[in-house]
Design a protein around this motif. Structure first.
Motif, PDB file in Angstrom:
ATOM      1  N   GLU A 283      -8.206   1.285   0.292  1.00 60.55           N
ATOM      2  CA  GLU A 283      -7.905   0.374  -0.810  1.00 60.55           C
ATOM      3  C   GLU A 283      -9.131  -0.477  -1.119  1.00 60.55           C
ATOM      4  O   GLU A 283      -9.802  -0.965  -0.209  1.00 60.55           O
ATOM      5  CB  GLU A 283      -6.747  -0.559  -0.426  1.00 60.55           C
ATOM      6  CG  GLU A 283      -5.422   0.141  -0.274  1.00 60.55           C
ATOM      7  CD  GLU A 283      -4.814   0.565  -1.607  1.00 60.55           C
ATOM      8  OE1 GLU A 283      -5.084  -0.054  -2.656  1.00 60.55           O
ATOM      9  OE2 GLU A 283      -4.043   1.543  -1.587  1.00 60.55           O
TER      10      GLU A 283
ATOM     11  N   GLN B  68      -5.524   5.269   4.583  1.00 59.52           N
ATOM     12  CA  GLN B  68      -5.329   4.551   3.333  1.00 59.52           C
ATOM     13  C   GLN B  68      -6.673   3.885   3.014  1.00 59.52           C
ATOM     14  O   GLN B  68      -7.268   3.249   3.880  1.00 59.52           O
ATOM     15  CB  GLN B  68      -4.267   3.468   3.500  1.00 59.52           C
ATOM     16  CG  GLN B  68      -2.891   4.007   3.846  1.00 59.52           C
ATOM     17  CD  GLN B  68      -2.016   2.918   4.441  1.00 59.52           C
ATOM     18  OE1 GLN B  68      -2.292   2.451   5.536  1.00 59.52           O
ATOM     19  NE2 GLN B  68      -0.973   2.527   3.732  1.00 59.52           N
TER      20      GLN B  68
ATOM     21  N   LEU C 288       0.831  -1.193   0.000  1.00 60.46           N
ATOM     22  CA  LEU C 288       0.000   0.000   0.000  1.00 60.46           C
ATOM     23  C   LEU C 288       0.875   1.255   0.000  1.00 60.46           C
ATOM     24  O   LEU C 288       2.013   1.234   0.471  1.00 60.46           O
ATOM     25  CB  LEU C 288      -0.919   0.018   1.218  1.00 60.46           C
ATOM     26  CG  LEU C 288      -1.790  -1.225   1.452  1.00 60.46           C
ATOM     27  CD1 LEU C 288      -2.752  -0.988   2.606  1.00 60.46           C
ATOM     28  CD2 LEU C 288      -2.547  -1.625   0.208  1.00 60.46           C
TER      29      LEU C 288
END
Length: 141
Positions: A103, A101, A93
């Motif tokens: 994703e 983050q 990542l």
């Protein structure tokens, strides 16, 4: 049939394992639907957690909101018990200074009764996971 987020506790999801335990930031926080609450690791890697679904589900997409995770692996099991996992995804990542983050992993025709998330490495000594999501439909079994 409408797709649902099977990682919500309100959908019947339950954590069967989390390798770190902090009473102020328990694993169950990842399934409450809020990005404000989170599970935190207590140092040392790898760390992992396993989330179980109330039935076998057909998942189209898995997503995670986390902070300071470097390498993530996602595995699945279709067994009645949390055994026999097979790797589905492993990804490094991007570091996002000061923000979560986020994703997403599209998974066409992907069945699971359990998902195991393994945080293999991190950008710091501790990471936080705010939400995990598994969008899909229930299998007719």
């Amino acid at each position: 049939m409408r797709a649902a987020d099977w990682c919500l506790s309100s959908a019947g999801a339950a954590f069967v394992l989390a390798t770190s335990s902090d009473e102020q930031h328990p694993a169950e926080n990842m399934a409450d639907g809020s990005s404000e609450t989170f599970w935190t690791t207590t140092g040392m890697f790898p760390q992992e957690f396993i989330i179980g679904f109330p039935k076998c589900v057909k998942i189209s997409k898995v997503a995670i909101q986390c902070y300071l995770v470097r390498t993530l692996r996602i595995e699945r099991s279709v067994s009645k018990d949390p055994v026999g996992f097979e790797q589905c995804i492993e990804k490094d990542l991007q570091h996002t200074e000061g923000q979560l983050q986020m994703e997403e992993f599209p998974l066409p025709d992907f069945q699971a009764t359990y998902l195991r998330f393994i945080i293999k490495s991190a950008f710091d000594h501790f990471v936080s996971v705010h939400r995990v999501m598994a969008e899909g439909t229930a299998e007719n079994t």
